[in-house]
Design a protein around this motif. Structure first.
Motif, short mmCIF file in Angstrom:
data_model
loop_
_atom_site.label_atom_id
_atom_site.label_comp_id
_atom_site.label_asym_id
_atom_site.label_seq_id
_atom_site.Cartn_x
_atom_site.Cartn_y
_atom_site.Cartn_z
N GLN A 171 0.83 -1.21 0.00
CA GLN A 171 0.00 0.00 0.00
C GLN A 171 0.87 1.26 0.00
N GLU A 172 0.27 2.37 -0.41
CA GLU A 172 1.02 3.62 -0.50
C GLU A 172 1.53 4.12 0.85
N ASP A 173 0.86 3.73 1.94
CA ASP A 173 1.28 4.18 3.27
C ASP A 173 2.26 3.22 3.94
N ASP A 174 2.70 2.18 3.22
CA ASP A 174 3.70 1.26 3.77
C ASP A 174 5.07 1.92 3.76
N VAL A 175 5.87 1.63 4.79
CA VAL A 175 7.25 2.14 4.85
C VAL A 175 8.06 1.48 3.74
N VAL A 176 8.73 2.30 2.93
CA VAL A 176 9.52 1.79 1.81
C VAL A 176 11.01 1.90 2.09
N THR A 177 11.38 2.82 2.97
CA THR A 177 12.81 3.02 3.25
C THR A 177 13.00 3.57 4.66
N ILE A 178 14.14 3.26 5.23
CA ILE A 178 14.59 3.92 6.46
C ILE A 178 15.90 4.59 6.12
N ILE A 179 15.92 5.91 6.27
CA ILE A 179 17.12 6.68 5.96
C ILE A 179 17.69 7.22 7.27
N TYR A 180 18.92 6.85 7.55
CA TYR A 180 19.55 7.31 8.78
C TYR A 180 20.20 8.66 8.55
N THR A 181 19.69 9.65 9.27
CA THR A 181 20.24 11.00 9.14
C THR A 181 21.60 11.01 9.79
N MET A 192 11.63 6.96 8.84
CA MET A 192 10.77 6.04 8.08
C MET A 192 9.93 6.81 7.07
N LEU A 193 10.15 6.52 5.79
CA LEU A 193 9.39 7.18 4.73
C LEU A 193 8.57 6.14 3.97
N THR A 194 7.38 6.54 3.58
CA THR A 194 6.47 5.65 2.85
C THR A 194 6.52 5.93 1.35
N HIS A 195 5.91 5.04 0.58
CA HIS A 195 5.76 5.28 -0.86
C HIS A 195 5.09 6.64 -1.09
N LYS A 196 4.03 6.89 -0.34
CA LYS A 196 3.26 8.13 -0.53
C LYS A 196 4.10 9.36 -0.19
N ASN A 197 4.90 9.27 0.89
CA ASN A 197 5.75 10.40 1.27
C ASN A 197 6.60 10.85 0.09
N ILE A 198 7.33 9.91 -0.49
CA ILE A 198 8.29 10.26 -1.55
C ILE A 198 7.57 10.60 -2.85
N LEU A 199 6.54 9.83 -3.19
CA LEU A 199 5.80 10.12 -4.43
C LEU A 199 5.12 11.48 -4.39
N SER A 200 4.72 11.93 -3.21
CA SER A 200 4.10 13.27 -3.12
C SER A 200 5.11 14.34 -3.51
N ASN A 201 6.39 14.10 -3.18
CA ASN A 201 7.45 15.03 -3.59
C ASN A 201 7.70 14.95 -5.09
N VAL A 202 7.70 13.73 -5.62
CA VAL A 202 7.87 13.56 -7.07
C VAL A 202 6.76 14.30 -7.80
#
Length: 586
Positions: A171-181, A192-202
Protein backbone atom coordinates in the motif's frame (compact mmCIF):
# COMPACT_ATOMS: atom_id res chain seq x y z
CA UNK A 1 -1.44 13.32 -6.74
CA UNK A 2 -0.79 10.64 -9.32
CA UNK A 3 -3.71 8.40 -10.28
CA UNK A 4 -1.73 5.36 -11.46
CA UNK A 5 1.52 5.52 -9.49
CA UNK A 6 0.70 4.75 -5.87
CA UNK A 7 3.91 2.85 -5.09
CA UNK A 8 7.39 3.91 -6.16
CA UNK A 9 7.93 0.74 -8.18
CA UNK A 10 4.93 1.72 -10.33
CA UNK A 11 7.41 4.10 -12.03
CA UNK A 12 8.92 1.01 -13.68
CA UNK A 13 5.62 0.27 -15.45
CA UNK A 14 5.35 3.90 -16.54
CA UNK A 15 8.88 3.71 -17.99
CA UNK A 16 8.27 0.51 -19.97
CA UNK A 17 4.99 1.85 -21.42
CA UNK A 18 6.03 5.44 -22.20
CA UNK A 19 9.80 5.72 -22.42
CA UNK A 20 11.36 2.73 -24.17
CA UNK A 21 14.91 3.82 -24.97
CA UNK A 22 18.28 2.15 -25.54
CA UNK A 23 20.13 4.59 -23.29
CA UNK A 24 18.18 5.14 -20.08
CA UNK A 25 20.78 4.61 -17.32
CA UNK A 26 24.55 5.04 -17.67
CA UNK A 27 27.54 4.31 -15.48
CA UNK A 28 31.31 4.29 -16.00
CA UNK A 29 33.26 1.05 -16.12
CA UNK A 30 37.02 1.48 -16.60
CA UNK A 31 36.62 5.00 -18.03
CA UNK A 32 33.93 3.98 -20.55
CA UNK A 33 30.24 4.82 -20.21
CA UNK A 34 28.05 1.71 -20.29
CA UNK A 35 24.31 1.94 -20.82
CA UNK A 36 21.19 0.09 -19.72
CA UNK A 37 18.00 0.29 -21.77
CA UNK A 38 14.52 0.69 -20.32
CA UNK A 39 13.97 -3.05 -20.84
CA UNK A 40 17.28 -3.86 -19.09
CA UNK A 41 16.16 -1.81 -16.09
CA UNK A 42 12.71 -3.36 -15.98
CA UNK A 43 13.79 -7.00 -16.27
CA UNK A 44 16.96 -6.77 -14.17
CA UNK A 45 14.86 -5.32 -11.34
CA UNK A 46 12.28 -8.10 -11.62
CA UNK A 47 14.85 -10.89 -11.93
CA UNK A 48 16.74 -9.47 -8.94
CA UNK A 49 13.53 -9.49 -6.92
CA UNK A 50 13.05 -13.19 -7.78
CA UNK A 51 16.68 -13.91 -6.84
CA UNK A 52 16.34 -12.14 -3.49
CA UNK A 53 13.19 -14.09 -2.67
CA UNK A 54 15.08 -17.31 -3.45
CA UNK A 55 17.72 -16.12 -0.93
CA UNK A 56 15.01 -15.90 1.75
CA UNK A 57 14.04 -12.22 1.55
CA UNK A 58 10.65 -11.62 3.21
CA UNK A 59 8.36 -8.56 3.12
CA UNK A 60 9.42 -6.19 5.90
CA UNK A 61 13.07 -7.31 5.91
CA UNK A 62 15.66 -4.53 5.96
CA UNK A 63 18.42 -4.51 3.35
CA UNK A 64 21.37 -2.11 3.50
CA UNK A 65 23.15 -0.73 0.42
CA UNK A 66 26.52 1.04 0.60
CA UNK A 67 27.79 2.49 -2.67
CA UNK A 68 28.64 5.57 -4.65
CA UNK A 69 26.30 6.43 -7.53
CA UNK A 70 25.95 3.58 -10.01
CA UNK A 71 22.99 2.63 -12.25
CA UNK A 72 22.79 -0.83 -10.64
CA UNK A 73 21.65 0.82 -7.40
CA UNK A 74 18.29 1.26 -9.12
CA UNK A 75 17.95 -2.47 -9.83
CA UNK A 76 18.37 -3.20 -6.14
CA UNK A 77 16.11 -0.37 -5.04
CA UNK A 78 13.23 -1.41 -7.31
CA UNK A 79 13.70 -5.13 -6.54
CA UNK A 80 13.54 -4.52 -2.79
CA UNK A 81 10.44 -2.34 -3.10
CA UNK A 82 8.62 -4.89 -5.28
CA UNK A 83 9.52 -7.68 -2.83
CA UNK A 84 8.09 -5.65 0.06
CA UNK A 85 11.47 -5.18 1.77
CA UNK A 86 12.69 -1.93 3.32
CA UNK A 87 15.72 -0.33 1.69
CA UNK A 88 18.26 1.21 4.09
CA UNK A 89 20.79 3.09 1.92
CA UNK A 90 23.93 4.20 3.76
CA UNK A 91 26.81 6.55 2.91
CA UNK A 92 30.05 4.86 1.81
CA UNK A 93 32.13 7.28 3.90
CA UNK A 94 30.64 6.74 7.36
CA UNK A 95 32.67 5.75 10.41
CA UNK A 96 32.81 2.12 11.55
CA UNK A 97 31.00 3.19 14.72
CA UNK A 98 28.06 4.57 12.70
CA UNK A 99 27.99 1.48 10.47
CA UNK A 100 27.82 -0.80 13.48
CA UNK A 101 25.04 1.26 15.04
CA UNK A 102 22.95 1.29 11.84
CA UNK A 103 23.49 -2.42 11.15
CA UNK A 104 22.41 -3.25 14.69
CA UNK A 105 19.58 -0.74 15.02
CA UNK A 106 17.99 -1.50 11.64
CA UNK A 107 18.14 -5.27 12.20
CA UNK A 108 19.31 -5.63 8.60
CA UNK A 109 19.19 -9.04 6.93
CA UNK A 110 21.37 -8.43 3.84
CA UNK A 111 24.01 -5.87 2.89
CA UNK A 112 25.07 -4.83 -0.63
CA UNK A 113 28.42 -3.05 -0.98
CA UNK A 114 30.39 -1.48 -3.82
CA UNK A 115 34.04 -2.54 -4.03
CA UNK A 116 36.37 -4.88 -2.20
CA UNK A 117 37.63 -2.32 0.31
CA UNK A 118 34.11 -1.64 1.56
CA UNK A 119 33.37 -5.37 1.53
CA UNK A 120 36.32 -6.13 3.83
CA UNK A 121 35.47 -3.24 6.15
CA UNK A 122 31.78 -4.06 6.36
CA UNK A 123 32.16 -7.82 6.66
CA UNK A 124 34.31 -7.43 9.77
CA UNK A 125 31.63 -5.29 11.44
CA UNK A 126 28.81 -7.57 10.26
CA UNK A 127 30.22 -10.55 12.17
CA UNK A 128 29.04 -8.82 15.36
CA UNK A 129 25.45 -8.34 14.11
CA UNK A 130 23.33 -11.51 14.52
CA UNK A 131 20.52 -10.44 12.12
CA UNK A 132 22.85 -10.13 9.09
CA UNK A 133 22.69 -13.31 7.02
CA UNK A 134 24.76 -12.39 3.98
CA UNK A 135 26.82 -9.66 2.31
CA UNK A 136 26.66 -9.17 -1.46
CA UNK A 137 28.74 -7.00 -3.76
CA UNK A 138 27.27 -5.02 -6.67
CA UNK A 139 29.83 -6.41 -9.14
CA UNK A 140 31.61 -9.77 -9.33
CA UNK A 141 34.66 -9.61 -7.01
CA UNK A 142 36.72 -12.77 -6.67
CA UNK A 143 33.74 -15.06 -6.37
CA UNK A 144 31.78 -13.14 -3.73
CA UNK A 145 28.00 -13.43 -4.06
CA UNK A 146 26.91 -10.43 -6.07
CA UNK A 147 23.95 -8.62 -7.56
CA UNK A 148 24.31 -10.08 -11.06
CA UNK A 149 24.50 -13.65 -9.76
CA UNK A 150 21.16 -13.01 -8.05
CA UNK A 151 19.76 -11.57 -11.28
CA UNK A 152 20.89 -14.70 -13.11
CA UNK A 153 19.28 -16.91 -10.49
CA UNK A 154 16.02 -14.96 -10.84
CA UNK A 155 16.17 -15.23 -14.63
CA UNK A 156 16.53 -19.02 -14.43
CA UNK A 157 13.94 -19.50 -11.70
CA UNK A 158 11.33 -16.72 -12.00
CA UNK A 159 8.67 -16.37 -9.32
CA UNK A 160 6.05 -14.43 -11.31
CA UNK A 161 2.99 -15.23 -9.23
CA UNK A 162 4.70 -14.87 -5.86
CA UNK A 163 6.11 -11.45 -6.75
CA UNK A 164 2.79 -10.36 -8.26
CA UNK A 165 1.04 -11.31 -5.02
CA UNK A 166 3.54 -9.39 -2.89
CA UNK A 167 3.31 -6.30 -5.12
CA UNK A 168 -0.49 -6.26 -4.99
CA UNK A 169 -0.38 -6.34 -1.17
CA UNK A 170 1.81 -3.23 -0.88
CA UNK A 171 0.00 0.00 0.00
CA UNK A 172 1.02 3.62 -0.50
CA UNK A 173 1.28 4.18 3.27
CA UNK A 174 3.70 1.26 3.77
CA UNK A 175 7.25 2.14 4.85
CA UNK A 176 9.52 1.79 1.81
CA UNK A 177 12.81 3.02 3.25
CA UNK A 178 14.59 3.92 6.46
CA UNK A 179 17.12 6.68 5.96
CA UNK A 180 19.55 7.31 8.78
CA UNK A 181 20.24 11.00 9.14
CA UNK A 182 23.92 11.67 9.61
CA UNK A 183 23.14 14.02 12.47
CA UNK A 184 25.41 16.70 13.89
CA UNK A 185 25.14 15.16 17.37
CA UNK A 186 24.51 11.71 18.83
CA UNK A 187 23.58 8.51 17.00
CA UNK A 188 21.93 8.65 13.57
CA UNK A 189 18.11 8.60 13.58
CA UNK A 190 16.25 6.24 11.24
CA UNK A 191 13.65 8.24 9.30
CA UNK A 192 10.77 6.04 8.08
CA UNK A 193 9.39 7.18 4.73
CA UNK A 194 6.47 5.65 2.85
CA UNK A 195 5.76 5.28 -0.86
CA UNK A 196 3.26 8.13 -0.53
CA UNK A 197 5.75 10.40 1.27
CA UNK A 198 8.29 10.26 -1.55
CA UNK A 199 5.80 10.12 -4.43
CA UNK A 200 4.10 13.27 -3.12
CA UNK A 201 7.45 15.03 -3.59
CA UNK A 202 7.87 13.56 -7.07
CA UNK A 203 4.38 14.81 -7.90
CA UNK A 204 5.30 18.26 -6.59
CA UNK A 205 8.50 18.67 -8.62
CA UNK A 206 8.14 16.70 -11.86
CA UNK A 207 6.33 19.59 -13.61
CA UNK A 208 9.13 22.12 -12.93
CA UNK A 209 11.70 20.93 -15.53
CA UNK A 210 10.80 20.39 -19.20
CA UNK A 211 8.57 17.38 -19.95
CA UNK A 212 11.00 16.13 -22.58
CA UNK A 213 12.37 12.56 -22.47
CA UNK A 214 15.34 13.57 -24.63
CA UNK A 215 16.74 15.47 -21.61
CA UNK A 216 19.96 14.17 -20.04
CA UNK A 217 20.80 14.34 -16.33
CA UNK A 218 24.07 13.97 -14.42
CA UNK A 219 23.64 12.38 -10.99
CA UNK A 220 26.58 12.63 -8.59
CA UNK A 221 25.10 13.47 -5.17
CA UNK A 222 24.72 10.31 -3.04
CA UNK A 223 21.61 8.27 -3.88
CA UNK A 224 21.49 7.24 -0.23
CA UNK A 225 20.48 10.84 0.57
CA UNK A 226 16.75 11.50 0.09
CA UNK A 227 17.45 14.69 -1.91
CA UNK A 228 19.17 12.95 -4.84
CA UNK A 229 17.05 9.83 -4.42
CA UNK A 230 13.73 11.66 -4.81
CA UNK A 231 15.12 13.58 -7.78
CA UNK A 232 16.26 10.26 -9.26
CA UNK A 233 12.65 9.00 -9.16
CA UNK A 234 11.49 12.27 -10.74
CA UNK A 235 14.03 11.92 -13.56
CA UNK A 236 12.73 8.42 -14.22
CA UNK A 237 9.12 9.58 -14.04
CA UNK A 238 9.91 12.06 -16.83
CA UNK A 239 11.85 9.47 -18.87
CA UNK A 240 15.19 11.31 -18.78
CA UNK A 241 18.50 9.60 -19.53
CA UNK A 242 20.57 9.53 -16.32
CA UNK A 243 24.38 9.38 -16.11
CA UNK A 244 25.58 8.20 -12.67
CA UNK A 245 28.97 9.47 -11.53
CA UNK A 246 30.88 7.78 -8.70
CA UNK A 247 33.76 10.25 -8.52
CA UNK A 248 32.51 13.72 -7.64
CA UNK A 249 35.90 15.19 -8.63
CA UNK A 250 35.14 14.32 -12.27
CA UNK A 251 31.98 16.46 -12.63
CA UNK A 252 33.37 18.81 -15.29
CA UNK A 253 34.55 15.93 -17.50
CA UNK A 254 31.27 14.04 -17.00
CA UNK A 255 29.24 17.10 -18.03
CA UNK A 256 31.24 17.33 -21.25
CA UNK A 257 30.92 13.60 -21.96
CA UNK A 258 27.22 13.33 -21.13
CA UNK A 259 26.14 16.72 -22.55
CA UNK A 260 23.79 16.87 -19.55
CA UNK A 261 20.98 19.44 -19.40
CA UNK A 262 20.22 19.09 -15.68
CA UNK A 263 22.14 18.37 -12.49
CA UNK A 264 21.32 18.40 -8.81
CA UNK A 265 23.96 20.05 -6.65
CA UNK A 266 24.85 21.35 -3.23
CA UNK A 267 26.30 24.86 -2.68
CA UNK A 268 29.77 23.47 -1.94
CA UNK A 269 30.01 22.02 -5.47
CA UNK A 270 28.92 25.32 -7.04
CA UNK A 271 31.39 27.19 -4.82
CA UNK A 272 34.17 24.87 -5.98
CA UNK A 273 33.22 25.38 -9.65
CA UNK A 274 33.14 29.14 -9.06
CA UNK A 275 36.58 29.13 -7.39
CA UNK A 276 38.16 27.08 -10.20
CA UNK A 277 36.72 29.39 -12.86
CA UNK A 278 38.04 32.46 -11.04
CA UNK A 279 41.45 30.82 -10.58
CA UNK A 280 41.66 30.43 -14.37
CA UNK A 281 40.63 34.06 -14.78
CA UNK A 282 43.49 35.21 -12.55
CA UNK A 283 45.96 33.57 -14.93
CA UNK A 284 44.79 35.74 -17.82
CA UNK A 285 46.73 38.83 -18.81
CA UNK A 286 45.93 42.33 -20.03
CA UNK A 287 42.60 43.08 -21.69
CA UNK A 288 41.35 39.49 -21.44
CA UNK A 289 41.73 39.58 -17.66
CA UNK A 290 39.97 42.96 -17.44
CA UNK A 291 37.03 41.72 -19.53
CA UNK A 292 36.82 38.48 -17.53
CA UNK A 293 36.52 40.20 -14.15
CA UNK A 294 34.23 42.92 -15.56
CA UNK A 295 31.86 40.10 -16.56
CA UNK A 296 32.16 38.43 -13.14
CA UNK A 297 31.40 41.67 -11.27
CA UNK A 298 28.46 42.28 -13.61
CA UNK A 299 27.23 38.75 -12.89
CA UNK A 300 27.28 39.33 -9.12
CA UNK A 301 24.73 42.14 -9.69
CA UNK A 302 22.26 39.98 -11.64
CA UNK A 303 18.55 40.11 -10.87
CA UNK A 304 15.43 39.37 -12.88
CA UNK A 305 14.16 42.94 -13.06
CA UNK A 306 17.31 44.78 -14.14
CA UNK A 307 16.96 47.60 -16.72
CA UNK A 308 17.82 47.58 -20.42
CA UNK A 309 21.32 48.98 -19.83
CA UNK A 310 22.23 46.08 -17.53
CA UNK A 311 20.68 43.54 -19.91
CA UNK A 312 22.69 44.97 -22.81
CA UNK A 313 25.98 44.67 -20.89
CA UNK A 314 25.00 41.17 -19.77
CA UNK A 315 24.46 40.13 -23.40
CA UNK A 316 28.01 41.31 -24.16
CA UNK A 317 29.40 39.48 -21.09
CA UNK A 318 27.62 36.28 -22.11
CA UNK A 319 29.05 36.46 -25.60
CA UNK A 320 32.63 37.28 -24.56
CA UNK A 321 33.01 35.34 -21.28
CA UNK A 322 30.07 33.29 -20.03
CA UNK A 323 29.62 31.37 -23.29
CA UNK A 324 33.03 29.82 -22.63
CA UNK A 325 31.83 28.66 -19.19
CA UNK A 326 28.82 26.99 -20.80
CA UNK A 327 31.06 25.28 -23.35
CA UNK A 328 33.46 24.06 -20.62
CA UNK A 329 30.52 22.39 -18.85
CA UNK A 330 29.34 20.45 -21.89
CA UNK A 331 27.40 23.14 -23.74
CA UNK A 332 23.93 21.91 -22.71
CA UNK A 333 23.82 22.47 -18.95
CA UNK A 334 20.78 24.63 -18.27
CA UNK A 335 19.05 23.69 -15.02
CA UNK A 336 20.91 23.36 -11.70
CA UNK A 337 18.94 22.44 -8.59
CA UNK A 338 20.73 23.52 -5.41
CA UNK A 339 19.80 22.18 -1.98
CA UNK A 340 21.21 20.72 1.22
CA UNK A 341 22.44 24.09 2.51
CA UNK A 342 22.06 27.80 1.84
CA UNK A 343 23.46 29.01 -1.48
CA UNK A 344 25.40 32.28 -1.33
CA UNK A 345 23.33 34.92 -3.10
CA UNK A 346 26.26 36.19 -5.16
CA UNK A 347 26.82 32.65 -6.51
CA UNK A 348 23.17 32.33 -7.46
CA UNK A 349 23.32 35.67 -9.25
CA UNK A 350 26.56 34.81 -11.09
CA UNK A 351 25.33 31.42 -12.32
CA UNK A 352 22.05 32.94 -13.53
CA UNK A 353 24.01 35.68 -15.30
CA UNK A 354 26.19 33.02 -16.94
CA UNK A 355 23.08 31.35 -18.36
CA UNK A 356 22.49 28.57 -15.84
CA UNK A 357 19.03 28.52 -14.26
CA UNK A 358 19.67 27.81 -10.57
CA UNK A 359 16.63 26.58 -8.67
CA UNK A 360 17.19 26.65 -4.92
CA UNK A 361 15.20 24.35 -2.65
CA UNK A 362 14.82 23.50 1.02
CA UNK A 363 13.78 20.49 3.02
CA UNK A 364 14.79 17.69 5.38
CA UNK A 365 15.07 13.92 5.27
CA UNK A 366 11.94 13.88 7.43
CA UNK A 367 9.98 15.71 4.70
CA UNK A 368 10.99 13.46 1.76
CA UNK A 369 12.78 16.04 1.41
CA UNK A 370 11.34 19.12 -0.32
CA UNK A 371 9.32 21.68 1.62
CA UNK A 372 9.91 24.60 -0.75
CA UNK A 373 11.64 25.04 -4.11
CA UNK A 374 11.91 27.61 -6.88
CA UNK A 375 9.73 27.17 -9.96
CA UNK A 376 8.98 29.01 -13.20
CA UNK A 377 5.50 30.20 -12.28
CA UNK A 378 4.64 33.77 -11.21
CA UNK A 379 6.67 34.68 -8.08
CA UNK A 380 8.31 31.26 -8.31
CA UNK A 381 11.89 32.53 -8.12
CA UNK A 382 13.56 35.15 -5.95
CA UNK A 383 17.32 35.02 -5.40
CA UNK A 384 18.08 34.64 -1.70
CA UNK A 385 14.95 32.57 -1.06
CA UNK A 386 14.19 28.86 -1.52
CA UNK A 387 11.04 29.58 -3.50
CA UNK A 388 7.41 29.00 -2.49
CA UNK A 389 6.14 25.91 -0.64
CA UNK A 390 5.94 22.81 -2.84
CA UNK A 391 2.60 21.77 -4.31
CA UNK A 392 0.63 19.93 -1.64
CA UNK A 393 2.84 21.12 1.25
CA UNK A 394 1.65 23.60 3.89
CA UNK A 395 4.10 25.91 5.66
CA UNK A 396 3.56 28.26 8.57
CA UNK A 397 5.88 30.19 10.87
CA UNK A 398 5.65 29.65 14.63
CA UNK A 399 5.73 32.54 17.08
CA UNK A 400 9.46 32.02 17.69
CA UNK A 401 10.18 32.04 13.95
CA UNK A 402 10.50 28.26 13.51
CA UNK A 403 9.33 26.88 10.16
CA UNK A 404 6.51 24.34 10.57
CA UNK A 405 5.37 21.96 7.85
CA UNK A 406 2.40 19.71 7.17
CA UNK A 407 1.62 17.50 4.17
CA UNK A 408 1.80 14.02 2.63
CA UNK A 409 5.60 14.38 2.45
CA UNK A 410 6.09 14.28 6.24
CA UNK A 411 7.65 11.08 7.58
CA UNK A 412 5.87 8.29 9.40
CA UNK A 413 8.31 8.71 12.29
CA UNK A 414 11.74 7.71 13.60
CA UNK A 415 12.33 3.96 13.63
CA UNK A 416 12.08 2.55 17.19
CA UNK A 417 11.96 6.11 18.60
CA UNK A 418 8.34 7.03 19.43
CA UNK A 419 9.41 9.62 22.01
CA UNK A 420 11.74 11.38 19.57
CA UNK A 421 8.97 11.29 16.98
CA UNK A 422 6.52 13.00 19.35
CA UNK A 423 9.08 15.71 20.13
CA UNK A 424 9.30 16.91 16.51
CA UNK A 425 5.56 17.47 16.10
CA UNK A 426 3.34 20.16 17.59
CA UNK A 427 0.20 19.10 19.44
CA UNK A 428 -1.89 19.84 16.34
CA UNK A 429 0.34 17.77 14.02
CA UNK A 430 2.76 20.25 12.43
CA UNK A 431 6.33 19.01 11.85
CA UNK A 432 8.94 21.21 13.55
CA UNK A 433 11.84 21.72 11.13
CA UNK A 434 14.25 23.28 13.62
CA UNK A 435 14.97 26.04 11.12
CA UNK A 436 14.21 29.74 11.51
CA UNK A 437 12.78 31.69 8.59
CA UNK A 438 9.89 33.67 7.19
CA UNK A 439 7.60 33.90 4.17
CA UNK A 440 8.13 36.98 2.01
CA UNK A 441 5.15 39.12 0.91
CA UNK A 442 5.27 37.29 -2.45
CA UNK A 443 5.11 33.89 -0.77
CA UNK A 444 8.72 32.70 -1.02
CA UNK A 445 10.36 31.05 1.97
CA UNK A 446 13.58 32.53 3.32
CA UNK A 447 15.76 30.56 5.76
CA UNK A 448 17.78 32.54 8.27
CA UNK A 449 19.25 30.02 10.73
CA UNK A 450 19.01 26.78 12.69
CA UNK A 451 16.93 27.28 15.83
CA UNK A 452 19.33 25.39 18.11
CA UNK A 453 22.42 27.17 16.81
CA UNK A 454 21.42 30.72 17.79
CA UNK A 455 23.33 31.78 20.91
CA UNK A 456 23.75 34.73 23.27
CA UNK A 457 26.97 36.53 24.12
CA UNK A 458 27.72 37.45 27.74
CA UNK A 459 26.24 40.87 26.95
CA UNK A 460 22.89 39.22 26.20
CA UNK A 461 23.09 39.87 22.45
CA UNK A 462 21.74 37.17 20.11
CA UNK A 463 24.07 35.85 17.41
CA UNK A 464 22.89 33.96 14.32
CA UNK A 465 26.07 32.00 13.48
CA UNK A 466 24.97 30.50 10.16
CA UNK A 467 24.36 33.94 8.64
CA UNK A 468 27.88 35.07 9.57
CA UNK A 469 29.41 31.74 8.51
CA UNK A 470 27.83 32.04 5.06
CA UNK A 471 29.33 35.50 4.67
CA UNK A 472 32.75 34.18 5.72
CA UNK A 473 32.55 31.34 3.20
CA UNK A 474 32.00 33.85 0.39
CA UNK A 475 35.73 34.57 0.67
CA UNK A 476 37.85 32.41 -1.66
CA UNK A 477 40.38 32.16 1.19
CA UNK A 478 37.91 30.44 3.53
CA UNK A 479 36.73 26.87 2.95
CA UNK A 480 34.71 26.55 6.15
CA UNK A 481 34.00 28.55 9.28
CA UNK A 482 32.30 28.14 12.62
CA UNK A 483 31.25 31.16 14.68
CA UNK A 484 31.56 30.75 18.46
CA UNK A 485 30.89 32.94 21.49
CA UNK A 486 28.06 31.42 23.54
CA UNK A 487 28.13 33.29 26.88
CA UNK A 488 31.44 34.89 25.92
CA UNK A 489 32.34 38.59 25.72
CA UNK A 490 32.46 38.61 21.92
CA UNK A 491 31.94 36.43 18.84
CA UNK A 492 34.95 34.69 17.34
CA UNK A 493 35.54 32.20 14.55
CA UNK A 494 37.36 28.99 13.84
CA UNK A 495 38.44 29.18 10.21
CA UNK A 496 39.33 26.24 7.98
CA UNK A 497 41.18 27.96 5.12
CA UNK A 498 40.88 27.11 1.44
CA UNK A 499 44.45 25.83 1.13
CA UNK A 500 44.10 25.17 -2.60
CA UNK A 501 43.27 28.84 -3.22
CA UNK A 502 45.99 29.97 -0.81
CA UNK A 503 48.56 27.90 -2.73
CA UNK A 504 47.69 29.60 -6.04
CA UNK A 505 47.60 33.01 -4.29
CA UNK A 506 51.06 32.37 -2.80
CA UNK A 507 52.49 31.69 -6.28
CA UNK A 508 51.23 35.08 -7.48
CA UNK A 509 52.67 36.79 -4.38
CA UNK A 510 56.02 35.00 -4.58
CA UNK A 511 55.49 33.16 -1.31
CA UNK A 512 56.70 29.57 -1.01
CA UNK A 513 53.79 27.29 -0.14
CA UNK A 514 55.18 24.53 2.08
CA UNK A 515 52.35 22.67 3.82
CA UNK A 516 49.02 23.39 5.51
CA UNK A 517 50.42 23.48 9.03
CA UNK A 518 53.13 26.02 8.22
CA UNK A 519 50.89 28.16 6.02
CA UNK A 520 48.25 28.67 8.69
CA UNK A 521 51.01 30.09 10.90
CA UNK A 522 52.52 32.23 8.13
CA UNK A 523 52.01 35.88 9.16
CA UNK A 524 51.19 37.06 5.60
CA UNK A 525 48.55 34.32 5.14
CA UNK A 526 47.07 34.92 8.59
CA UNK A 527 46.97 38.65 7.90
CA UNK A 528 45.34 38.15 4.49
CA UNK A 529 42.54 36.11 6.02
CA UNK A 530 42.25 38.84 8.66
CA UNK A 531 41.58 41.36 5.87
CA UNK A 532 38.79 39.11 4.56
CA UNK A 533 37.22 39.06 8.03
CA UNK A 534 37.52 42.85 8.30
CA UNK A 535 35.56 43.21 5.02
CA UNK A 536 32.82 40.92 6.34
CA UNK A 537 32.70 42.74 9.69
CA UNK A 538 31.71 45.91 7.82
CA UNK A 539 28.45 44.16 6.88
CA UNK A 540 27.67 43.16 10.48
CA UNK A 541 26.21 44.92 13.49
CA UNK A 542 28.72 45.82 16.21
CA UNK A 543 27.69 42.92 18.46
CA UNK A 544 28.06 40.45 15.53
CA UNK A 545 31.59 41.41 14.47
CA UNK A 546 34.26 38.69 14.60
CA UNK A 547 36.82 39.98 17.10
CA UNK A 548 39.31 37.09 17.04
CA UNK A 549 39.88 34.04 14.88
CA UNK A 550 42.09 30.95 14.69
CA UNK A 551 43.00 28.86 11.65
CA UNK A 552 42.59 25.08 11.64
CA UNK A 553 43.43 22.14 9.36
CA UNK A 554 41.00 21.20 6.57
CA UNK A 555 37.62 19.95 7.82
CA UNK A 556 36.16 16.87 6.19
CA UNK A 557 33.83 13.93 6.70
CA UNK A 558 36.77 11.56 7.25
CA UNK A 559 38.36 13.78 9.92
CA UNK A 560 35.04 14.13 11.72
CA UNK A 561 34.15 17.82 11.50
CA UNK A 562 31.53 17.45 8.75
CA UNK A 563 28.52 15.20 8.26
CA UNK A 564 28.27 13.30 4.94
CA UNK A 565 26.04 16.17 3.73
CA UNK A 566 28.85 18.62 4.66
CA UNK A 567 27.11 20.23 7.62
CA UNK A 568 29.20 21.30 10.62
CA UNK A 569 29.39 18.89 13.56
CA UNK A 570 29.52 21.73 16.03
CA UNK A 571 30.04 19.70 19.19
CA UNK A 572 32.87 17.73 17.59
CA UNK A 573 34.56 20.93 16.39
CA UNK A 574 34.19 22.57 19.81
CA UNK A 575 35.79 19.54 21.45
CA UNK A 576 38.50 19.01 18.84
CA UNK A 577 39.67 22.62 18.88
CA UNK A 578 39.14 23.32 22.56
CA UNK A 579 42.74 24.58 22.92
CA UNK A 580 42.28 27.15 20.15
CA UNK A 581 39.00 28.33 21.71
CA UNK A 582 40.70 28.68 25.11
CA UNK A 583 43.44 30.70 23.39
CA UNK A 584 40.82 33.01 21.82
CA UNK A 585 39.08 33.69 25.13
CA UNK A 586 42.16 33.59 27.39
Amino acid sequence: MFEKEKRLFDILDRLIVNFSKEKLLAGKAESVWEFYSTEDYYWNSHHLAYGLIHEGLQPGDKVISITYNIPEWNFLDMALMMAGAIHVPVYPNMTNKDYEYIFQHSEAKFIFVRGEELYQRVSEIATRIPTIKKIFTFKDLHGFDHLFSLIEKGRKYPLHEQLKSIKSSIQEDDVVTIIYTSGTTGNPKGVMLTHKNILSNVWGVYVIPPQDPSMVVLSFLPLCHIYERMMNYMYQYNGYTIYYLENIAAIADALVESKAHIMTSVPRVLESMHDKILAKGRKLRGLKKLIFFWAVQLGYQFDFDRNWWYRLRLAVARRLVFSKWKHALGGNLDLIVSGGAKLQERLGRLFWAAGFRVMEGYGLTETSPVIAVSNFETNGIAIGTVGPPLRGVQVKIAEDGEILCKGPNVMKGYYKEPELTREVFTEDGWFKTGDIGYLTPLGQLKITDRKKEIFKTAAGKYIIPQMIENLLKESPFIENAMVIGDNQKFPAALISPNYQHIESWCKIKGITFTNEEEMRKHPVVVGRIGKEIEKINQKLADHEKIIKYELTPTWSVSTGELTPTLKLKRRIILEKYRNLIEKIYA
